[in-house]
Scaffold this active site. Structure first.
Site, PDB file in Angstrom:
ATOM      1  N   LYS A  15     -12.614   0.178   4.680  1.00 25.51           N
ATOM      2  CA  LYS A  15     -11.695   1.431   4.705  1.00 25.51           C
ATOM      3  C   LYS A  15     -12.400   2.606   4.732  1.00 25.51           C
ATOM      4  O   LYS A  15     -13.578   2.872   3.835  1.00 25.51           O
ATOM      5  CB  LYS A  15     -10.745   1.356   3.351  1.00 25.51           C
ATOM      6  N   ASN A  20     -19.764   2.880  10.205  1.00 25.34           N
ATOM      7  CA  ASN A  20     -19.208   1.467  10.331  1.00 25.34           C
ATOM      8  C   ASN A  20     -19.038   0.921  11.636  1.00 25.34           C
ATOM      9  O   ASN A  20     -19.375  -0.316  11.648  1.00 25.34           O
ATOM     10  CB  ASN A  20     -17.693   1.290   9.608  1.00 25.34           C
ATOM     11  N   ILE A  62     -13.342  -5.653   6.968  1.00 26.83           N
ATOM     12  CA  ILE A  62     -12.346  -4.629   7.053  1.00 26.83           C
ATOM     13  C   ILE A  62     -12.664  -3.264   6.075  1.00 26.83           C
ATOM     14  O   ILE A  62     -11.901  -3.184   5.290  1.00 26.83           O
ATOM     15  CB  ILE A  62     -10.938  -5.188   6.955  1.00 26.83           C
ATOM     16  N   TYR A  69       0.890  -1.018   0.061  1.00 21.41           N
ATOM     17  CA  TYR A  69      -0.127   0.069   0.061  1.00 21.41           C
ATOM     18  C   TYR A  69       0.661   1.357  -0.024  1.00 21.41           C
ATOM     19  O   TYR A  69       1.662   1.590   0.965  1.00 21.41           O
ATOM     20  CB  TYR A  69      -0.914   0.108   1.202  1.00 21.41           C
TER      21      TYR A  69
END
Ligand code: NAP
Length: 281
Positions: A239, A249, A237, A52
């Site tokens: 983002k 979330n 998971i 990343y």
């Protein structure tokens, strides 16, 4: 925050975590605020990777978790092209340094590459014996690749498989989830919002999401997340680079869908046939 046993690691991990892919292009201070707000709300599973931003995201995560390392279930991944025995050891050291920590809670092989899997797994065992990683797992493995991995490690060593899973991509339900269940592994679903391509409110599926959200007093994304973590051994998971998204979330973890909600979502977003190859991004 709802927790669930993470494979056979003996650790209980929140059902919702925080993804970090692409955060190098977001506003740095907002991202750090968002990740820390997530920690406050119990989203302690932070997923990153050496890939990343070519290491830039690990540095951001390191800054976000500084002073709070003990709270975090910190995950990174080795790229397949680095995943020789020595290459994996080196990649892990580099990730640790960028993250500003001396151990990872979980280390994953990002996807299957050309180097022998046995070498990568041997390096993972070495890292675990040296206390550099608490446990290890795989990502983007299909059922056949999982069998190969298990034949190399034996039972109870591979903590999870991180795979693509969202409402419009339910391919892992055919073989991958059953295989992980047989082997006592966690299934970590990535890109739970389709990597930014969430069903629009005017689409047929989007309308169903909105109706369920209305009745539940929730948002459509919370309904989607609640579906994706509806049972063991599922984790998600998402983002989120913005505090308001993180808060949205986090609240999904306490939303329980009824059997009827689940039936409607399964109908609105059909599983489809068994995919020929594992769906990935
Ligand atoms: P995703 O989580 O499906 O979607 C992210 C997008 O949704 C971002 O644009 C985000 O906006 C937005 N969003 C998040 N929460 C929201 C909310 N409550 N309301 C409205 N919008 C919201 O995408 P992803 O990044 O592809 O997947 C998640 C994580 O999975 C990655 O970050 C990475 O850690 C992991 N992953 C792993 C692999 C692998 O090969 N193992 C592959 C892909 C992804 P903002 O950012 O602006 O808040």
């Amino acid at each position: 925050m709802n927790v669930r046993e993470f494979g056979t690691t003996g650790r209980e991990i929140p059902v919702i975590g925080q993804g970090t892919w692409g955060m190098e292009v977001d506003d740095r201070s907002s991202v750090i605020r968002a990740l820390r707000r997530g920690l406050d709300l119990g989203l302690v599973h932070i997923d990153t990777a050496e890939m990343y931003g070519s290491g830039a995201v690990e540095r951001i995560v390191g800054e976000a978790v500084a002073g709070r390392r003990g709270e975090v279930f910190l995950v990174s991944k080795v790229l397949p092209q680095n995943a020789t025995y020595q290459g994996t050891l080196r990649a892990c050291e580099a990730s640790l340094s960028r993250l500003g920590t001396d151990y990872l809670d979980l280390y994953l092989l990002h996807w299957v590459g050309d180097h022998p899997l046995a070498e990568t797994l041997r390096a993972f065992e070495r890292l675990a014996a040296d206390g550099k990683i608490r446990c290890y797992g795989v990502s983007n493995f299909d059922a056949e690749e999982l069998e190969e991995a298990f034949s190399l490690t034996g039972a109870g060593r591979i903590a999870c498989n991180q795979v693509l899973y969202h409402l419009r991509q339910r391919g892992i339900e055919h073989e991958v989830i059953p295989s992980c269940e047989r082997h006592g592994m966690a299934v970590v679903g990535y890109s739970p919002f389709g990597s930014g391509r969430f069903p629009s409110p005017s689409s047929a599926g989007g309308k169903v999401l909105q109706e369920i959200a209305g009745v539940q007093g929730a948002t459509p994304r919370q309904v989607a997340l609640a579906f994706l973590i509806r049972r063991e051994p599922l984790f998600a998971i998402p983002k989120a680079a913005r505090v308001e998204h993180v808060e949205d979330n986090a609240a999904a973890a306490s939303l329980t869908l009824s059997d009827e909600d689940i039936r409607r979502l399964e109908q609105a977003f059909p599983r489809g046939g068994r995919p020929r190859t594992l769906p990935t991004l």
